[in-house]
Design a protein around this motif. Sequence first.
Motif, PDB file in Angstrom:
ATOM      1  N   VAL A  30       0.874  -1.217   0.097  1.00 42.65           N
ATOM      2  CA  VAL A  30      -0.161   0.055  -0.073  1.00 42.65           C
ATOM      3  C   VAL A  30       0.931   1.197  -0.050  1.00 42.65           C
ATOM      4  O   VAL A  30       1.820   1.392   0.906  1.00 42.65           O
ATOM      5  CB  VAL A  30      -0.810  -0.142   1.294  1.00 42.65           C
ATOM      6  CG1 VAL A  30      -1.559   1.440   1.424  1.00 42.65           C
ATOM      7  CG2 VAL A  30      -1.933  -0.965   1.051  1.00 42.65           C
ATOM      8  N   ILE A  31       0.427   2.082  -0.786  1.00 39.19           N
ATOM      9  CA  ILE A  31       1.286   3.527  -0.983  1.00 39.19           C
ATOM     10  C   ILE A  31       0.392   4.325  -0.537  1.00 39.19           C
ATOM     11  O   ILE A  31      -0.644   4.593  -1.071  1.00 39.19           O
ATOM     12  CB  ILE A  31       1.718   3.685  -2.371  1.00 39.19           C
ATOM     13  CG1 ILE A  31       2.775   2.488  -2.962  1.00 39.19           C
ATOM     14  CG2 ILE A  31       2.570   5.030  -2.554  1.00 39.19           C
ATOM     15  CD1 ILE A  31       3.177   2.540  -4.354  1.00 39.19           C
ATOM     16  N   ASN A  32       0.819   5.313   0.539  1.00 37.02           N
ATOM     17  CA  ASN A  32       0.028   6.388   0.908  1.00 37.02           C
ATOM     18  C   ASN A  32       0.664   7.361   1.178  1.00 37.02           C
ATOM     19  O   ASN A  32       1.729   7.182   1.814  1.00 37.02           O
ATOM     20  CB  ASN A  32      -0.962   5.781   2.207  1.00 37.02           C
ATOM     21  CG  ASN A  32      -2.204   6.755   2.558  1.00 37.02           C
ATOM     22  OD1 ASN A  32      -3.207   6.798   1.622  1.00 37.02           O
ATOM     23  ND2 ASN A  32      -2.453   6.784   3.722  1.00 37.02           N
ATOM     24  N   THR A  33      -0.085   8.594   1.247  1.00 36.72           N
ATOM     25  CA  THR A  33       0.689   9.931   1.406  1.00 36.72           C
ATOM     26  C   THR A  33       0.960  10.188   3.007  1.00 36.72           C
ATOM     27  O   THR A  33       1.721  10.894   3.183  1.00 36.72           O
ATOM     28  CB  THR A  33      -0.039  11.088   0.941  1.00 36.72           C
ATOM     29  OG1 THR A  33      -1.658  11.162   1.387  1.00 36.72           O
ATOM     30  CG2 THR A  33       0.007  10.995  -0.708  1.00 36.72           C
ATOM     31  N   HIS A  34       0.132   9.492   3.682  1.00 34.74           N
ATOM     32  CA  HIS A  34       0.204   9.549   5.380  1.00 34.74           C
ATOM     33  C   HIS A  34       0.548   8.330   5.907  1.00 34.74           C
ATOM     34  O   HIS A  34       0.180   7.243   5.254  1.00 34.74           O
ATOM     35  CB  HIS A  34      -0.819  10.286   5.922  1.00 34.74           C
ATOM     36  CG  HIS A  34      -1.150  11.845   5.313  1.00 34.74           C
ATOM     37  ND1 HIS A  34      -0.137  12.736   5.717  1.00 34.74           N
ATOM     38  CD2 HIS A  34      -1.966  12.373   4.390  1.00 34.74           C
ATOM     39  CE1 HIS A  34      -0.879  13.658   5.115  1.00 34.74           C
ATOM     40  NE2 HIS A  34      -1.670  13.541   4.458  1.00 34.74           N
ATOM     41  N   PRO A  35       0.832   8.171   7.001  1.00 31.15           N
ATOM     42  CA  PRO A  35       1.226   6.769   7.763  1.00 31.15           C
ATOM     43  C   PRO A  35      -0.012   6.262   8.519  1.00 31.15           C
ATOM     44  O   PRO A  35       0.109   5.278   9.120  1.00 31.15           O
ATOM     45  CB  PRO A  35       2.217   7.161   8.960  1.00 31.15           C
ATOM     46  CG  PRO A  35       2.164   8.476   9.197  1.00 31.15           C
ATOM     47  CD  PRO A  35       1.805   9.066   7.940  1.00 31.15           C
ATOM     48  N   ASP A  36      -1.324   7.241   8.216  1.00 35.15           N
ATOM     49  CA  ASP A  36      -2.379   6.721   9.093  1.00 35.15           C
ATOM     50  C   ASP A  36      -3.523   6.518   8.106  1.00 35.15           C
ATOM     51  O   ASP A  36      -3.602   7.009   6.968  1.00 35.15           O
ATOM     52  CB  ASP A  36      -2.817   7.858   9.701  1.00 35.15           C
ATOM     53  CG  ASP A  36      -1.763   8.509  11.005  1.00 35.15           C
ATOM     54  OD1 ASP A  36      -1.143   7.275  11.730  1.00 35.15           O
ATOM     55  OD2 ASP A  36      -1.377   9.400  11.128  1.00 35.15           O
ATOM     56  N   PHE A  37      -4.445   5.647   8.514  1.00 42.09           N
ATOM     57  CA  PHE A  37      -5.589   5.495   8.015  1.00 42.09           C
ATOM     58  C   PHE A  37      -6.449   6.631   8.508  1.00 42.09           C
ATOM     59  O   PHE A  37      -7.026   6.741   9.910  1.00 42.09           O
ATOM     60  CB  PHE A  37      -6.229   4.312   8.497  1.00 42.09           C
ATOM     61  CG  PHE A  37      -7.996   4.185   8.003  1.00 42.09           C
ATOM     62  CD1 PHE A  37      -8.048   3.767   6.711  1.00 42.09           C
ATOM     63  CD2 PHE A  37      -8.902   3.931   8.786  1.00 42.09           C
ATOM     64  CE1 PHE A  37      -9.543   3.493   6.419  1.00 42.09           C
ATOM     65  CE2 PHE A  37     -10.149   3.930   8.568  1.00 42.09           C
ATOM     66  CZ  PHE A  37     -10.387   3.741   7.171  1.00 42.09           C
ATOM     67  N   VAL A  38      -7.109   7.553   7.847  1.00 39.96           N
ATOM     68  CA  VAL A  38      -7.949   8.671   8.034  1.00 39.96           C
ATOM     69  C   VAL A  38      -9.394   8.558   7.824  1.00 39.96           C
ATOM     70  O   VAL A  38      -9.688   7.942   6.636  1.00 39.96           O
ATOM     71  CB  VAL A  38      -7.586   9.912   7.233  1.00 39.96           C
ATOM     72  CG1 VAL A  38      -8.544  11.104   7.645  1.00 39.96           C
ATOM     73  CG2 VAL A  38      -6.020  10.268   7.694  1.00 39.96           C
ATOM     74  N   GLU A  39     -10.186   8.360   8.840  1.00 41.40           N
ATOM     75  CA  GLU A  39     -11.885   8.295   8.860  1.00 41.40           C
ATOM     76  C   GLU A  39     -12.206   9.409   8.595  1.00 41.40           C
ATOM     77  O   GLU A  39     -12.623  10.311   9.254  1.00 41.40           O
ATOM     78  CB  GLU A  39     -12.398   7.728  10.070  1.00 41.40           C
ATOM     79  CG  GLU A  39     -11.995   6.581  10.459  1.00 41.40           C
ATOM     80  CD  GLU A  39     -12.469   5.968  11.910  1.00 41.40           C
ATOM     81  OE1 GLU A  39     -13.963   5.700  11.700  1.00 41.40           O
ATOM     82  OE2 GLU A  39     -12.123   6.110  13.040  1.00 41.40           O
ATOM     83  N   ARG A  40     -12.420   9.720   7.007  1.00 41.93           N
ATOM     84  CA  ARG A  40     -13.029  11.161   6.657  1.00 41.93           C
ATOM     85  C   ARG A  40     -14.267  11.502   7.285  1.00 41.93           C
ATOM     86  O   ARG A  40     -14.706  12.547   7.299  1.00 41.93           O
ATOM     87  CB  ARG A  40     -12.844  11.047   4.950  1.00 41.93           C
ATOM     88  CG  ARG A  40     -11.727  11.086   4.381  1.00 41.93           C
ATOM     89  CD  ARG A  40     -11.761  11.135   2.872  1.00 41.93           C
ATOM     90  NE  ARG A  40     -12.140  12.535   2.505  1.00 41.93           N
ATOM     91  CZ  ARG A  40     -12.214  12.760   1.285  1.00 41.93           C
ATOM     92  NH1 ARG A  40     -11.897  11.991   0.484  1.00 41.93           N
ATOM     93  NH2 ARG A  40     -12.522  14.122   0.893  1.00 41.93           N
ATOM     94  N   VAL A  41     -15.286  10.627   7.532  1.00 37.80           N
ATOM     95  CA  VAL A  41     -16.401  10.747   8.217  1.00 37.80           C
ATOM     96  C   VAL A  41     -16.206  11.332   9.507  1.00 37.80           C
ATOM     97  O   VAL A  41     -17.219  11.681  10.171  1.00 37.80           O
ATOM     98  CB  VAL A  41     -17.318   9.381   8.171  1.00 37.80           C
ATOM     99  CG1 VAL A  41     -17.490   8.992   6.788  1.00 37.80           C
ATOM    100  CG2 VAL A  41     -16.714   8.427   8.930  1.00 37.80           C
ATOM    101  N   ARG A  42     -15.113  11.359  10.026  1.00 38.15           N
ATOM    102  CA  ARG A  42     -14.847  11.801  11.516  1.00 38.15           C
ATOM    103  C   ARG A  42     -14.052  13.171  11.481  1.00 38.15           C
ATOM    104  O   ARG A  42     -13.515  13.653  12.478  1.00 38.15           O
ATOM    105  CB  ARG A  42     -14.258  10.698  12.443  1.00 38.15           C
ATOM    106  CG  ARG A  42     -15.029   9.595  12.664  1.00 38.15           C
ATOM    107  CD  ARG A  42     -14.387   8.920  13.807  1.00 38.15           C
ATOM    108  NE  ARG A  42     -15.031   7.447  13.961  1.00 38.15           N
ATOM    109  CZ  ARG A  42     -16.283   7.420  14.615  1.00 38.15           C
ATOM    110  NH1 ARG A  42     -16.779   8.313  15.339  1.00 38.15           N
ATOM    111  NH2 ARG A  42     -16.914   6.295  14.840  1.00 38.15           N
TER     112      ARG A  42
END
Length: 365
Positions: A30-42
């Motif tokens: 997985v390539i992601n711009t941040h090291p976190d999973f972001v819950e956009r609904v929050r």
Amino acid sequence: MRILVVGAGYAGTIAANRLAKKVKTAEITVINTHPDFVERVRLHEHIAGTGAAATPLASMLSERVATRVGTVDKIGDGQVTLADGASLDFAYLFLAVGSTAAALPDTIAVGTWDGAQEARARLAGLPGGKTVTVIGGGLTGIETASEIAFGRPDLRVRIVGRTIAASLSAGAQKRVRTGLDRLNVEVVEDSVTQIDPDAGEGGGDMVRLHSRPPVTSDLTLWAVIGSVPDLAARSGLEVDAHGRAVVDEHLRSVTDRRIFVVGDCAAVPGSRAACATAMPQGAHAADTLARMLQGRKPQPYSMGYTGQTLSLGRHDGVLQANRRDDTVRRLYFAGRGAAVAKERICRYARFGARTATYAWLRGPK
């Protein structure tokens, strides 16, 4: 065989975890711009300081999935190039970069992680009595304005939009207005034409409106999600008028069948930007690749909606019932029970992304 997943939102995370379960021989990254999973609904909770929206990716992804923090600059013929100049080959790729916001200058876009971080810091530094203006009358704007009003009752909060809660039924729209009024949120139905920084009363921003006198704002937030990253177009994939990658009935790019496109950046007819859309698409695309690798015939993607949910602070909310084709019904629920239901839906989405276990309705016939 290497499978790359670009983007670790709801669609990318569930796709990676589902692949880890079903394609045992693959090397998944997985390539992601941040090291976190972001819950956009929050994100509105994160901004207001009433909740958290980020979880380390390491705790969300299967141990079989590797993580690389970085930005993909371009997708080529079986290879991606990162912004730092590195490149990675792939046999299959899942494009799940989501959507973004083209914010008006001198506003802060609250629908992105970076924007939410900035908005949270700016909001925390505002003394009581100051004014926060949220631009955008959709669900993102409503949740942002109401959450700030709930978490910071010492501030004056205003929401500006051509129509407030236009995606809901007439009765639900009226109930949203009632909820905003209870939180003392000022509602302005108009469009914003320009922001003049530091030109308002007391040194605040001057927010110019289309048909009303301008208003002053000490913090101006942009809550309109109206665009997608241009990675697909920049990489030569066929895109629609909105920049979303055009896909076939199996969610594969019509330009390169090795590339699956899921979530907000996929041009799926009848879909809207939502975690309720991203989750089924990510899961279905992973299942499709697993079937193909097993020599089985892939099934066309099908998904039906059930409704829309929004919170009005921590103790109020609205649940709008929709038909499977996403047209609204007159039926809606509101109040504390709706707020509890919204919270459970958010938790289920996070659970589904982490465990790769998720169920959805088939689309209308």
